[in-house]
Design a protein around this motif. Sequence first.
Motif, PDB file in Angstrom:
ATOM      1  N   MET A   1      12.272   1.919   9.567  1.00 46.41           N
ATOM      2  CA  MET A   1      13.192   1.199  10.439  1.00 46.41           C
ATOM      3  C   MET A   1      12.509  -0.027  11.059  1.00 46.41           C
ATOM      4  SD  MET A   1      16.110   0.688  11.799  1.00 46.41           S
ATOM      5  CE  MET A   1      17.073   2.175  11.481  1.00 46.41           C
ATOM      6  N   VAL A   2      11.247   0.119  11.428  1.00 44.03           N
ATOM      7  CA  VAL A   2      10.491  -1.009  11.982  1.00 44.03           C
ATOM      8  C   VAL A   2      10.370  -2.116  10.933  1.00 44.03           C
ATOM      9  CG1 VAL A   2       8.237  -1.751  12.849  1.00 44.03           C
ATOM     10  CG2 VAL A   2       9.209   0.412  13.616  1.00 44.03           C
ATOM     11  N   GLY A   3      10.046  -1.720   9.699  1.00 38.13           N
ATOM     12  CA  GLY A   3       9.936  -2.703   8.623  1.00 38.13           C
ATOM     13  C   GLY A   3      11.253  -3.414   8.385  1.00 38.13           C
ATOM     14  N   PHE A   4      12.348  -2.660   8.397  1.00 36.05           N
ATOM     15  CA  PHE A   4      13.670  -3.258   8.202  1.00 36.05           C
ATOM     16  C   PHE A   4      13.991  -4.257   9.311  1.00 36.05           C
ATOM     17  CE2 PHE A   4      18.178  -3.335   9.260  1.00 36.05           C
ATOM     18  CZ  PHE A   4      18.751  -3.667   8.046  1.00 36.05           C
ATOM     19  N   ILE A   5      13.723  -3.885  10.555  1.00 39.07           N
ATOM     20  CA  ILE A   5      14.040  -4.751  11.692  1.00 39.07           C
ATOM     21  C   ILE A   5      13.240  -6.048  11.617  1.00 39.07           C
ATOM     22  CG2 ILE A   5      13.848  -4.990  14.202  1.00 39.07           C
ATOM     23  CD1 ILE A   5      14.476  -1.973  14.385  1.00 39.07           C
TER      24      ILE A   5
ATOM     25  N   PHE B   1       0.806  -1.218   0.000  1.00 39.22           N
ATOM     26  CA  PHE B   1       0.000   0.000   0.000  1.00 39.22           C
ATOM     27  C   PHE B   1       0.842   1.273   0.000  1.00 39.22           C
ATOM     28  CE2 PHE B   1      -3.299  -2.941   1.659  1.00 39.22           C
ATOM     29  CZ  PHE B   1      -4.275  -2.671   0.717  1.00 39.22           C
ATOM     30  N   SER B   2       2.164   1.124   0.052  1.00 37.17           N
ATOM     31  CA  SER B   2       3.043   2.287   0.024  1.00 37.17           C
ATOM     32  C   SER B   2       3.666   2.512  -1.345  1.00 37.17           C
ATOM     33  CB  SER B   2       4.169   2.126   1.060  1.00 37.17           C
ATOM     34  OG  SER B   2       3.655   1.996   2.366  1.00 37.17           O
ATOM     35  N   VAL B   3       3.610   1.504  -2.222  1.00 36.05           N
ATOM     36  CA  VAL B   3       4.306   1.559  -3.510  1.00 36.05           C
ATOM     37  C   VAL B   3       3.297   1.449  -4.643  1.00 36.05           C
ATOM     38  CG1 VAL B   3       6.039   0.409  -4.957  1.00 36.05           C
ATOM     39  CG2 VAL B   3       6.347   0.488  -2.481  1.00 36.05           C
ATOM     40  N   ILE B   4       3.530   2.224  -5.683  1.00 33.96           N
ATOM     41  CA  ILE B   4       2.667   2.139  -6.861  1.00 33.96           C
ATOM     42  C   ILE B   4       3.489   1.729  -8.080  1.00 33.96           C
ATOM     43  CG2 ILE B   4       0.979   3.832  -6.058  1.00 33.96           C
ATOM     44  CD1 ILE B   4       2.350   5.867  -7.953  1.00 33.96           C
ATOM     45  N   ASN B   5       2.822   1.075  -8.999  1.00 31.94           N
ATOM     46  CA  ASN B   5       3.417   0.743 -10.288  1.00 31.94           C
ATOM     47  C   ASN B   5       3.369   2.006 -11.158  1.00 31.94           C
ATOM     48  OD1 ASN B   5       3.921  -0.113 -12.922  1.00 31.94           O
ATOM     49  ND2 ASN B   5       2.923  -2.093 -12.610  1.00 31.94           N
ATOM     50  N   PRO B   6       4.514   2.573 -11.545  1.00 32.85           N
ATOM     51  CA  PRO B   6       4.492   3.828 -12.314  1.00 32.85           C
ATOM     52  C   PRO B   6       3.817   3.696 -13.673  1.00 32.85           C
ATOM     53  CG  PRO B   6       6.706   2.880 -12.280  1.00 32.85           C
ATOM     54  CD  PRO B   6       5.880   2.071 -11.333  1.00 32.85           C
ATOM     55  N   ASP B   7       3.690   2.478 -14.180  1.00 35.64           N
ATOM     56  CA  ASP B   7       3.066   2.277 -15.490  1.00 35.64           C
ATOM     57  C   ASP B   7       1.549   2.239 -15.404  1.00 35.64           C
ATOM     58  OD1 ASP B   7       5.596   2.075 -16.703  1.00 35.64           O
ATOM     59  OD2 ASP B   7       5.728  -0.043 -16.142  1.00 35.64           O
ATOM     60  N   THR B   8       1.006   1.672 -14.305  1.00 37.14           N
ATOM     61  CA  THR B   8      -0.450   1.517 -14.194  1.00 37.14           C
ATOM     62  C   THR B   8      -1.060   2.398 -13.110  1.00 37.14           C
ATOM     63  OG1 THR B   8      -0.258  -0.307 -12.598  1.00 37.14           O
ATOM     64  CG2 THR B   8      -0.220  -0.880 -14.938  1.00 37.14           C
ATOM     65  N   GLY B   9      -0.256   2.897 -12.195  1.00 38.04           N
ATOM     66  CA  GLY B   9      -0.778   3.695 -11.086  1.00 38.04           C
ATOM     67  C   GLY B   9      -1.384   2.865  -9.978  1.00 38.04           C
ATOM     68  N   ALA B  10      -1.340   1.536 -10.092  1.00 36.85           N
ATOM     69  CA  ALA B  10      -1.915   0.648  -9.077  1.00 36.85           C
ATOM     70  C   ALA B  10      -0.841   0.263  -8.065  1.00 36.85           C
ATOM     71  CB  ALA B  10      -2.486  -0.602  -9.737  1.00 36.85           C
ATOM     72  N   HIS B  11      -1.290  -0.092  -6.863  1.00 28.59           N
ATOM     73  CA  HIS B  11      -0.360  -0.620  -5.871  1.00 28.59           C
ATOM     74  C   HIS B  11       0.195  -1.961  -6.367  1.00 28.59           C
ATOM     75  CE1 HIS B  11      -1.191   2.428  -2.876  1.00 28.59           C
ATOM     76  NE2 HIS B  11      -2.486   2.246  -3.047  1.00 28.59           N
TER      77      HIS B  11
ATOM     78  N   SER C   1       6.346  10.416   6.653  1.00 31.65           N
ATOM     79  CA  SER C   1       5.985   9.010   6.815  1.00 31.65           C
ATOM     80  C   SER C   1       5.601   8.736   8.260  1.00 31.65           C
ATOM     81  CB  SER C   1       7.155   8.110   6.402  1.00 31.65           C
ATOM     82  OG  SER C   1       8.282   8.377   7.213  1.00 31.65           O
ATOM     83  N   PHE C   2       5.072   7.557   8.506  1.00 28.41           N
ATOM     84  CA  PHE C   2       4.556   7.193   9.832  1.00 28.41           C
ATOM     85  C   PHE C   2       5.683   6.851  10.804  1.00 28.41           C
ATOM     86  CE2 PHE C   2       0.757   6.767   7.369  1.00 28.41           C
ATOM     87  CZ  PHE C   2      -0.278   7.003   8.252  1.00 28.41           C
TER      88      PHE C   2
ATOM     89  N   GLY D   1       3.211  10.157   2.367  1.00 24.98           N
ATOM     90  CA  GLY D   1       2.266   9.983   3.453  1.00 24.98           C
ATOM     91  C   GLY D   1       1.860   8.552   3.717  1.00 24.98           C
ATOM     92  N   SER D   2       2.326   7.632   2.859  1.00 23.13           N
ATOM     93  CA  SER D   2       2.006   6.223   3.083  1.00 23.13           C
ATOM     94  C   SER D   2       2.854   5.685   4.237  1.00 23.13           C
ATOM     95  CB  SER D   2       2.258   5.403   1.819  1.00 23.13           C
ATOM     96  OG  SER D   2       3.618   5.479   1.435  1.00 23.13           O
TER      97      SER D   2
END
Length: 534
Positions: A241-245, A196-206, A231-232, A222-223
């Motif tokens: 950092m939480v995601g990385f850990i 939900f934080s990344v979009i496909n630049p070709d389609t605009g979809a997550h 960011s959160f 803001g994602s």
Amino acid sequence: MGILSILLLLPLFACLLILAIPSSYRNSYKYIALGFAFLQFLVSGYLYWQFDGSQTGINSVSGYQFVEQLPWLRLDLGSLGQLEIDYFIGIDGISMPLILLSTIVMLMAIGASWNISKSLKGYFALMMLLSTAIIGIFVALDFFLFYIFYEVMLLPLYFLIGIWGGARREYAAIKFFIYTLFGSVFMLLVMVGLYFSVINPDTGAHTFNMLHMMNPANYVDGSFFATAANSFDVFGIPARMVGFIILFIAFAIKIPIVPLHTWLPDAHVEAPTPVSIILAGILLKIGGYGIIRICYSVFPDAAVQANWWIGLIGVVSIIYGALNALAQKDLKRMIAYSSVSHMGFVTLGIASMTVEGISGAMFQMVSHGFLSAALFFMVGVIYDRVHDRYIYNFRGLATLMPKFTAYLAIAFFASLGLPGFSAFIGEAFVIIGTFNAELVGTGISRWMALAGSIGILLSAVYFLWTLQRMFFGQTRLKGGEEWAVALTDLSKREQLILFPTIALSLLLGIMPSLVFDQMNAAVVNLVALVSTHL
């Protein structure tokens, strides 16, 4: 169907074929598994031969070869947009050497399974399913696809340990499963957050596309895992950092690092020899691969901040694993703890964030893969003959088993990092990269390189001491004459399995370019990606 899909689906087809053949033809199962494992090895060898190691672009599809991308699942989520999951596979210089290693080790494991007599259909079907999952992990470029293969891998290993293992097999299987599942459950949460934080630049979809996740331009401001300042935070800690850990812990369990290593000695001791070969030869490498492919590539900013601690973890694993190996009286447990120590070099090399260090870490994974597989196979040779692995119950084996002693001595010297063998190249490059890391400002201290060198010294101590205790001196066996008769030397089948591993270690020790040429461009690209955050 592309050649990468053929490599991926060959063992799955073998699994289905084994399940379809009636049990009255039970002796055919091992030949089917061996034939398909050999065919898979030939395909991976062809891929390695055709692979162009000069291609670059870690977060661009142009940096990957033999790419196949097909829409798999498209689902309209209303206000949340469209769900995109692709059958997206490809390989680069980081995954290619590990794919070839996996097919070699799997072929060894099938060869070591020749004396398995219990539930042959289930055993070889699970081995083939496991082979599919392992290859899938190394070729997946869609995070959702990666996660599926990562989870599928757990089931065959759980049953292979729990059904065909030793006296405490249920305990070891459950412990392994819980440890790994603990990491992968939280990995799922991070995966969803990234989606939900990344979009496909070709389609605009997550998207679950890992290459898009490696590009900061594809994150939504803001994602949850946005790279922007808005960011959160989670309890005051940046979400990235939480995601990385969380991801680091999930993969570190596989390596395994101290203190998340306790499942490994139990799993090795209770697992049958072929499964121990796979655990040491392939499974531990999945942890190192995951840290490089996902943690450092998707969260390079967080990796830079956590780098000193990761280096410290690597040093602790090297020293702690070596000291524990020195204290062991069970030969298989000693080699298991030596794996903890040697894989600590992988963690330290990755933390150096230098081309030398990460290249050394990759080379160490390849080298340790077939050397540890050879060592566990040789432990299985002794155990199959007398059903004992206690070091002090053996002495003077060189007289009874001269060929076995020669192979084991060479494997010991190769594993402790003797110049001329592959482990020396991997460990030397990790030490060089760690020493130079301070010069480029990655936060790693030079004393860590010194500590790693002490780990090499300790490995020489426990390997040579074991060699002296078990193989030299006057012959003395706990089982007396009965053991002396049972301890026959290596058969032709066993030598056929062992010889390629020793030859590979010597070949790569003399010509490390066979691996470095394939991975260098990908490693340089990764270091460049991470260095932008220093």
